[in-house]
Design an enzyme around this catalytic site. Structure first.
Site, mmCIF file in Angstrom:
data_model
loop_
_atom_site.group_PDB
_atom_site.id
_atom_site.type_symbol
_atom_site.label_atom_id
_atom_site.label_comp_id
_atom_site.label_asym_id
_atom_site.label_seq_id
_atom_site.Cartn_x
_atom_site.Cartn_y
_atom_site.Cartn_z
ATOM 1 N N HIS A 157 9.969 77.698 -19.471
ATOM 2 C CA HIS A 157 9.502 79.087 -19.445
ATOM 3 C C HIS A 157 9.110 79.546 -20.849
ATOM 4 O O HIS A 157 8.055 80.173 -21.041
ATOM 5 C CB HIS A 157 10.610 79.972 -18.877
ATOM 6 C CG HIS A 157 10.339 81.440 -18.948
ATOM 7 N ND1 HIS A 157 9.831 82.162 -17.883
ATOM 8 C CD2 HIS A 157 10.505 82.337 -19.952
ATOM 9 C CE1 HIS A 157 9.694 83.425 -18.235
ATOM 10 N NE2 HIS A 157 10.105 83.562 -19.492
ATOM 11 N N GLU A 158 9.949 79.231 -21.841
ATOM 12 C CA GLU A 158 9.661 79.651 -23.218
ATOM 13 C C GLU A 158 8.466 78.903 -23.799
ATOM 14 O O GLU A 158 7.637 79.488 -24.511
ATOM 15 C CB GLU A 158 10.899 79.451 -24.102
ATOM 16 C CG GLU A 158 12.129 80.219 -23.650
ATOM 17 C CD GLU A 158 11.876 81.715 -23.509
ATOM 18 O OE1 GLU A 158 11.012 82.255 -24.228
ATOM 19 O OE2 GLU A 158 12.544 82.341 -22.665
ATOM 20 N N HIS A 161 5.368 80.511 -22.679
ATOM 21 C CA HIS A 161 5.021 81.695 -23.472
ATOM 22 C C HIS A 161 4.167 81.292 -24.680
ATOM 23 O O HIS A 161 3.173 81.947 -24.999
ATOM 24 C CB HIS A 161 6.280 82.409 -23.967
ATOM 25 C CG HIS A 161 6.858 83.388 -22.998
ATOM 26 N ND1 HIS A 161 6.121 84.427 -22.456
ATOM 27 C CD2 HIS A 161 8.123 83.521 -22.489
ATOM 28 C CE1 HIS A 161 6.896 85.138 -21.649
ATOM 29 N NE2 HIS A 161 8.110 84.611 -21.654
ATOM 30 N N GLU A 232 6.071 87.798 -17.993
ATOM 31 C CA GLU A 232 7.221 87.009 -17.542
ATOM 32 C C GLU A 232 6.902 86.275 -16.242
ATOM 33 O O GLU A 232 7.274 85.116 -16.066
ATOM 34 C CB GLU A 232 8.443 87.915 -17.353
ATOM 35 C CG GLU A 232 9.072 88.378 -18.649
ATOM 36 C CD GLU A 232 9.469 87.237 -19.552
ATOM 37 O OE1 GLU A 232 10.107 86.284 -19.072
ATOM 38 O OE2 GLU A 232 9.116 87.288 -20.745
#
Length: 305
Positions: A157-158, A161, A232
């Site tokens: 997930h990071e 980003h 997100e």
């Protein structure tokens, strides 16, 4: 997860306030037309000049905040940067290998810096001024509380980003918000200063500019937080593409279980960490200032794919 946004907004407000104070001192000692007063009809404000000034200050503050984001995160969270060539523990090496593997899968031109910070909170964040100068950091609490698949989902997930360029996009949005903040805070300050005696107007105007700018910046953060919540969902989809949807969904469910357990046990330390990082989302008015959507909504959207 919410630290990335929190650091950026706090740094931005600090930088913007510093710029205003420095500009105010320059105006005071050089008599440069800091009030944008033309002596004309109406408010007597040169709106074009004020607009250009607001644009320059707004985007300067935003880009300075972006440039400082990685350094600020390291200093504030006391992040230990992990060098793959150092003698790392098995846990540390596993984190580095996950970040590098997922970054290669995401097609990043350079491997992000990888770090761990000591905290009981279950959290991770990514920050940095560009894809070439990014940082992915995880908390010791996350590593100690989650299994390997969940940790991989969080890291994916990071990394998403970073791959999506979310910090740069947020910087551009923050620059637009800053422009409006500078513009309207000065107009409001000029109007307020005209309510006092002429000999007090300069001091009142200077103080009012700082106060209004901080207040309007907080209100402007509602827009930035709304964008953050949207990103997100996008990062969840990106994390699912990198690590697999099962691992990404498992990571979100693990976070949900942690939040639920903290609520049931009424653990003040965990609740505080969760509230600060916004990983669980909020309801009501507080939701406007939350950087993350509700975890149930995130899980539902991911499973709809």
């Amino acid at each position: 997860m919410g630290k990335r946004v929190l650091f950026f907004i706090l740094t931005n407000i600090l930088v913007m306030t510093t710029i205003v104070i420095v500009w105010g001192l320059i105006v005071s000692f050089t008599d440069i037309g800091g009030t944008f007063d033309t002596g004309g009809p109406g408010l007597g404000i040169d709106l074009v000049a004020l607009g250009v000034f607001s644009l320059l200050v707004g985007f300067t503050g935003s880009f300075i905040s972006l440039a400082m984001s990685r350094w600020m995160a390291k200093k504030m969270m006391k992040v230990k940067v992990l060098d793959p060539n150092d003698n790392l523990t098995s846990q540390e090496r596993a984190v580095v290998e996950k970040v590098h593997r997922l970054s290669r899968a995401a097609g990043l031109p350079h491997m992000p810096e990888v770090g761990i910070y000591q905290s009981p909170e279950v959290n991770a964040f990514a920050t940095g001024p560009s894809k070439k100068r990014s940082l992915v950091a995880v908390s010791s609490g996350l590593l100690n509380s989650m299994d390997d698949d969940a940790v991989e989902g969080v890291i994916a997930h990071e990394v998403a980003h970073v791959a999506n360029g979310d910090m740069v996009t947020m910087t551009l949005l923050q620059g637009v918000v800053n422009t409006f903040v500078v513009f309207f805070s000065r107009i409001a300050a000029i109007l307020v200063s005209r309510l006092v005696r002429s000999e007090m107007q300069t001091v009142v105007r200077f103080a009012a500019i700082i106060i209004f700018q901080i207040l309007f910046s907080i209100l402007g953060s509602i827009v930035v937080m709304a964008f953050s919540r949207y990103r997100e969902f996008h990062a969840d989809r990106g994390g699912a593409d990198l690590a697999g949807r099962d691992k990404m969904a498992h990571a979100l469910r693990s976070l949900k279980r942690h939040v639920d357990r903290a609520n049931v046990n009424n653990d003040r330390t965990d609740d505080s960490a969760i509230a600060t990082m916004k990983i669980s989302g909020k309801g009501g008015v507080a939701k406007l200032f939350s950087s993350h959507p509700d975890l149930d909504e995130r899980i539902a959207r991911l499973e709809e794919r």
